[in-house]
Motif scaffolding. Structure first.
Motif, PDB file in Angstrom:
ATOM      1  N   MET A 269       0.829  -1.206   0.000  1.00  0.00           N
ATOM      2  CA  MET A 269       0.000   0.000   0.000  1.00  0.00           C
ATOM      3  C   MET A 269       0.865   1.259   0.000  1.00  0.00           C
ATOM      4  O   MET A 269       0.583   2.235  -0.700  1.00  0.00           O
ATOM      5  CB  MET A 269      -0.933  -0.017   1.215  1.00  0.00           C
ATOM      6  N   LEU A 270       1.964   1.263   0.767  1.00  0.00           N
ATOM      7  CA  LEU A 270       2.811   2.440   0.874  1.00  0.00           C
ATOM      8  C   LEU A 270       3.507   2.782  -0.439  1.00  0.00           C
ATOM      9  O   LEU A 270       3.746   3.957  -0.745  1.00  0.00           O
ATOM     10  CB  LEU A 270       3.846   2.237   1.980  1.00  0.00           C
ATOM     11  N   VAL A 271       3.851   1.753  -1.218  1.00  0.00           N
ATOM     12  CA  VAL A 271       4.621   1.998  -2.448  1.00  0.00           C
ATOM     13  C   VAL A 271       3.743   2.118  -3.684  1.00  0.00           C
ATOM     14  O   VAL A 271       4.247   2.480  -4.750  1.00  0.00           O
ATOM     15  CB  VAL A 271       5.668   0.885  -2.661  1.00  0.00           C
ATOM     16  N   THR A 272       2.450   1.832  -3.565  1.00  0.00           N
ATOM     17  CA  THR A 272       1.593   1.845  -4.760  1.00  0.00           C
ATOM     18  C   THR A 272       0.527   2.925  -4.740  1.00  0.00           C
ATOM     19  O   THR A 272      -0.057   3.213  -5.801  1.00  0.00           O
ATOM     20  CB  THR A 272       0.903   0.481  -4.948  1.00  0.00           C
ATOM     21  N   THR A 273       0.234   3.515  -3.590  1.00  0.00           N
ATOM     22  CA  THR A 273      -0.819   4.520  -3.552  1.00  0.00           C
ATOM     23  C   THR A 273      -0.606   5.457  -2.373  1.00  0.00           C
ATOM     24  O   THR A 273      -0.011   5.056  -1.362  1.00  0.00           O
ATOM     25  CB  THR A 273      -2.209   3.867  -3.447  1.00  0.00           C
ATOM     26  N   HIS A 274      -1.067   6.688  -2.521  1.00  0.00           N
ATOM     27  CA  HIS A 274      -1.048   7.633  -1.408  1.00  0.00           C
ATOM     28  C   HIS A 274      -2.452   7.853  -0.856  1.00  0.00           C
ATOM     29  O   HIS A 274      -2.609   8.494   0.180  1.00  0.00           O
ATOM     30  CB  HIS A 274      -0.470   8.977  -1.864  1.00  0.00           C
ATOM     31  N   ASP A 275      -3.473   7.324  -1.562  1.00  0.00           N
ATOM     32  CA  ASP A 275      -4.861   7.479  -1.119  1.00  0.00           C
ATOM     33  C   ASP A 275      -5.685   6.310  -1.651  1.00  0.00           C
ATOM     34  O   ASP A 275      -6.365   6.417  -2.682  1.00  0.00           O
ATOM     35  CB  ASP A 275      -5.431   8.809  -1.630  1.00  0.00           C
ATOM     36  N   PRO A 276      -5.649   5.149  -0.991  1.00  0.00           N
ATOM     37  CA  PRO A 276      -6.392   3.993  -1.505  1.00  0.00           C
ATOM     38  C   PRO A 276      -7.899   4.212  -1.531  1.00  0.00           C
ATOM     39  O   PRO A 276      -8.581   3.686  -2.416  1.00  0.00           O
ATOM     40  CB  PRO A 276      -6.003   2.866  -0.541  1.00  0.00           C
TER      41      PRO A 276
END
Length: 481
Positions: A269-276
């Motif tokens: 989650m940390l490396v693929t999006t800043h706002d899931p």
């Protein structure tokens, strides 16, 4: 003084946390670029809040009595009394400390209880800072160093060594919660993830990752409305309304959904999006628009069940997997339509409902007629069976009576035959006995020399013819005429 380690203690990913639960007076973060606490509550009374600057928002919140709660006046400082001055002495009570400054500039720490001669000396009381469980002291030194003392702990502020001492609260991390911690070691910034249950106290040089996601404000998903440090690892859900979606026949609808999801991989989650959450909103909207574009309004109403199937939300499930989330299910909660379309739909529903009621009424009447006919036929069948049973019973009685008469007649005849047979046997026995007695009598007579022929024929013949001679006689018997 603004505290450095003030956290938003709400867990993340509960999308309605800030929108429905935020109230004026909630704690805010030390980060300058996030909506302050009470933002959602103020938005409910001022829909144009997004157009205001952060300064204007803060002013609005203060006017409503909100804003971040002020730190306690002592900031962890104990309310100890200073020493007492007399004309010749400085008296320091037990439990107190002070700095004794001589006229030559030397400084010495003195501790009560004691009485010190005041000549050519001045005294400055030392301040005591206390941290209870769940708190810690941030001690900053004049040489640039910093130390954190976890409570229960205390520290006396010595101006020669310390620059400042403040008390901060630790961050409680519950089970299924986690925080992302950054630290600088040898010029390199490193990242780690701390999972609960635990109490987080940052070491000097450490800070938490602050997440700023979409959140619910006034029933709408607003960017940066959900600001927090604690991630929620439990299954969660959120409401999402996809507004102004057109069907194939240009009917404008609002589709109401509920998304059930779970964070399974924080690193991804940390490396693929800043706002899931923003990604979920966009992906679910895209899938919904694609679904409605393939159906007209009537076809949409027929196929609404497919909005409860994950296969309809390919982009949503794919984006969630890329972001370290898992979509468990999507629930379709209904739709909204413009007033004109809704009125037409309501009228159609009323007409359809009336026709259905009429159909059901007629169907019930027909079913009642069929029921009456079936009951009449069943009653006639039962009566026929009852009459047949009575007739068969009467035949059975007559048959049994006839069989009884036949058995009685047969028994009577058998009894007569048996009686006749017994009479004949008795007569035969009597005759045999008489013959036996007669033979015995005749034998006795013969033994006495009686001529049996003469004896036997003497009384029984009307005429006796005696034939004498040697020739064979011929006798002719005829009537007496």
């Amino acid at each position: 003084m603004q505290q450095q380690y003030r956290y938003n203690k709400k867990a993340g990913a509960l999308q309605e946390a800030m929108g429905s639960r935020a109230r004026l007076g909630d704690e805010s973060l030390a980060t300058p670029n996030f909506p302050p606490a009470g933002y959602a509550a103020a938005h409910n009374t001022n829909p144009n809040l997004e157009q205001l600057s952060m300064t204007e928002v803060a002013t609005l919140l203060r006017s409503r009595g909100g804003g971040a709660q002020q730190a306690s006046a002592d900031n962890g400082r104990d309310q100890t009394r200073p020493g007492t001055y007399t004309p010749f002495f400085y008296i320091l009570e037990e439990g107190q400390k002070a700095l004794q400054i001589s006229d030559d500039g030397t400084v010495q720490v003195i501790e009560g209880p004691q009485k010190v001669w005041r000549r050519k000396k001045r005294f400055e009381p030392m301040q005591l800072y206390i941290a209870h469980p769940g708190e810690f002291l941030v001690v900053r030194f004049r040489d640039g160093g910093q130390e954190h003392l976890v409570g229960p702990a205390h520290c006396w502020l010595d101006p020669r060594v310390h620059r400042s001492i403040t008390r901060e609260e630790t961050l409680q991390i519950s089970d299924k919660e986690a925080v992302v911690v950054y630290s600088e070691v040898d010029g390199q910034v490193q990242r780690r993830i701390d999972h609960g249950p635990a109490v987080f106290m940052p070491s000097p040089g450490e800070w938490l990752h602050t997440f700023s996601w979409h959140g619910s404000i006034g029933g709408q998903k607003v960017p940066n409305a959900l600001v927090f440090q604690k991630l929620w690892m439990m299954p969660d859900q959120m409401y999402h309304d996809v507004s102004d979606v057109r069907t194939a026949d240009d009917a404008v609808l609002t589709i109401k959904l509920m998304l059930f999801f779970e964070l399974v991989d924080i690193e991804r989650m940390l490396v693929t999006t800043h706002d899931p959450i923003g990604d979920f909103v966009n992906a679910a909207t895209s899938d919904t628009v694609e679904f409605l574009s393939r159906h007209d309004f009537e076809s949409f109403k027929t196929h609404t069940h497919k909005l409860n199937e994950l296969s309809t939300y390919r982009q949503l499930t794919a984006r969630a997997e890329q972001s370290g989330y898992r979509i468990h299910k999507v629930v379709y909660r209904g739709y909204g339509a413009p007033p004109a379309l809704q009125k037409m739909h309501d009228e159609a529903i009323q007409t359809r409902t009336r026709l259905q009621l009429e159909r059901q009424t007629e169907q019930q009447a027909q079913e009642l007629s069929d029921f009456k006919l079936e009951r009449q036929l069943a009653r006639a069948e039962n009566e026929r069976k009852a009459e047949l049973a009575v007739f068969e019973q009467r035949l059975e009685v007559e048959r049994r009576e006839a069989e009884a008469r036949l058995r009685a007649e047969s028994d009577r005849r058998d009894a007569e035959r048996a009686q006749k047979k017994r009479d004949a046997q008795l007569e035969a026995e009597i005759a045999a006995q008489q013959q036996s007695e007669q033979r015995t009598h005749l034998a006795a007579l013969a033994g006495m020399g009686v001529d049996l022929t003469t004896y036997l024929t003497r009384g029984g013949a009307d005429r006796v013819i005696e034939v004498r001679g040697g020739n064979t006689p011929h006798v002719h018997l005829g009537d007496d005429r």
